[in-house]
Design an enzyme around this catalytic site. Sequence first.
Site, PDB file in Angstrom:
ATOM      1  N   LEU A  97       0.933   2.056  12.751  1.00  0.00           N
ATOM      2  CA  LEU A  97       1.353   1.528  14.044  1.00  0.00           C
ATOM      3  C   LEU A  97       2.842   1.181  14.023  1.00  0.00           C
ATOM      4  O   LEU A  97       3.321   0.548  13.080  1.00  0.00           O
ATOM      5  CB  LEU A  97       0.514   0.292  14.367  1.00  0.00           C
TER       6      LEU A  97
ATOM      7  N   ARG B 276      -5.022  -1.946  -7.435  1.00  0.00           N
ATOM      8  CA  ARG B 276      -5.075  -2.960  -6.374  1.00  0.00           C
ATOM      9  C   ARG B 276      -6.371  -3.753  -6.332  1.00  0.00           C
ATOM     10  O   ARG B 276      -6.442  -4.758  -5.610  1.00  0.00           O
ATOM     11  CB  ARG B 276      -4.828  -2.298  -5.024  1.00  0.00           C
TER      12      ARG B 276
ATOM     13  N   LEU C 120       0.816  -1.215   0.000  1.00  0.00           N
ATOM     14  CA  LEU C 120       0.000   0.000   0.000  1.00  0.00           C
ATOM     15  C   LEU C 120       0.847   1.262   0.000  1.00  0.00           C
ATOM     16  O   LEU C 120       0.561   2.223  -0.733  1.00  0.00           O
ATOM     17  CB  LEU C 120      -0.932  -0.017   1.220  1.00  0.00           C
TER      18      LEU C 120
ATOM     19  N   ARG D 117       2.569   6.772  -3.581  1.00  0.00           N
ATOM     20  CA  ARG D 117       3.113   7.956  -2.932  1.00  0.00           C
ATOM     21  C   ARG D 117       2.388   9.248  -3.321  1.00  0.00           C
ATOM     22  O   ARG D 117       2.000  10.026  -2.457  1.00  0.00           O
ATOM     23  CB  ARG D 117       4.607   8.101  -3.272  1.00  0.00           C
TER      24      ARG D 117
END
Length: 255
Positions: free
Chosen positions: A110, A205, A98, A102
């Site tokens: 996290l 995707r 993912l 950019r």
Amino acid sequence: MPLSDAAILREPTITVLARPQFVEASHLPVQWIGESTDGERLAEFAGRLCYMSQRNPAGRTTRDYLENIKKQGHGSVLEHASYSILFEGVSRSLTHELVRHRAGFAYSQLSQRYVDESDAQFVMPPAMIGDEPLEQAWRAQVTSAVESYISLVESLMTRYAWVDDKVHRRKMAREAARGVLPNSTETKIVVTANARAWRTMLELRSSEGAELEIRRLAVMALRVLTQEAPAFFSDFEIYEGADRREAARISYHKV
């Protein structure tokens, strides 16, 4: 000790955190027609400013106007509308892919250096779900990885006992021990992107050639964003691919 069922995740969750709020310039009122969202109106306002066509001479609804924008490939006006989404229940394997997107994107993920992963959850690869032998083999590997992580953190905390700052010592231990954790480790990530950037990511995707986990997420995100701003994503079609899993295709490429 085997991982509990609660530690195994089989699908992600998506939460929309932020969406555009449009405040029209009172001295440049647009003749709005039809139903629309703030993000869609923002894009139309920006597009009409280019030609000072606020009076809407063609009598187009907002969504018809944006459909024509996509058809003509004038996607720059879509960059004004940004959406922030929280993805949870996704693997680090997915986020490795993912974050390659950019242009137009911002990410906050996290940190395994600061967050204790002793009670981490793990995302089962979609290709394994429903096949008991594969699931059991995967569970065994993940369980072993967690046990190794916990043991390494304890040993490293002892090794660096001379470090007075306990917070820094924990960080040193966790950043080293995380090396044994698999790509299946669950992570959370906030993703902000403008509508044009979301379109590009979703086109790539959600296709049949994409890796299954991120493809599943892209289809889910497409449904969410289509509810947020139908005009931006109306040319996507969700269908069942040759592998019997959902995929999506688009009518207007490189808008």
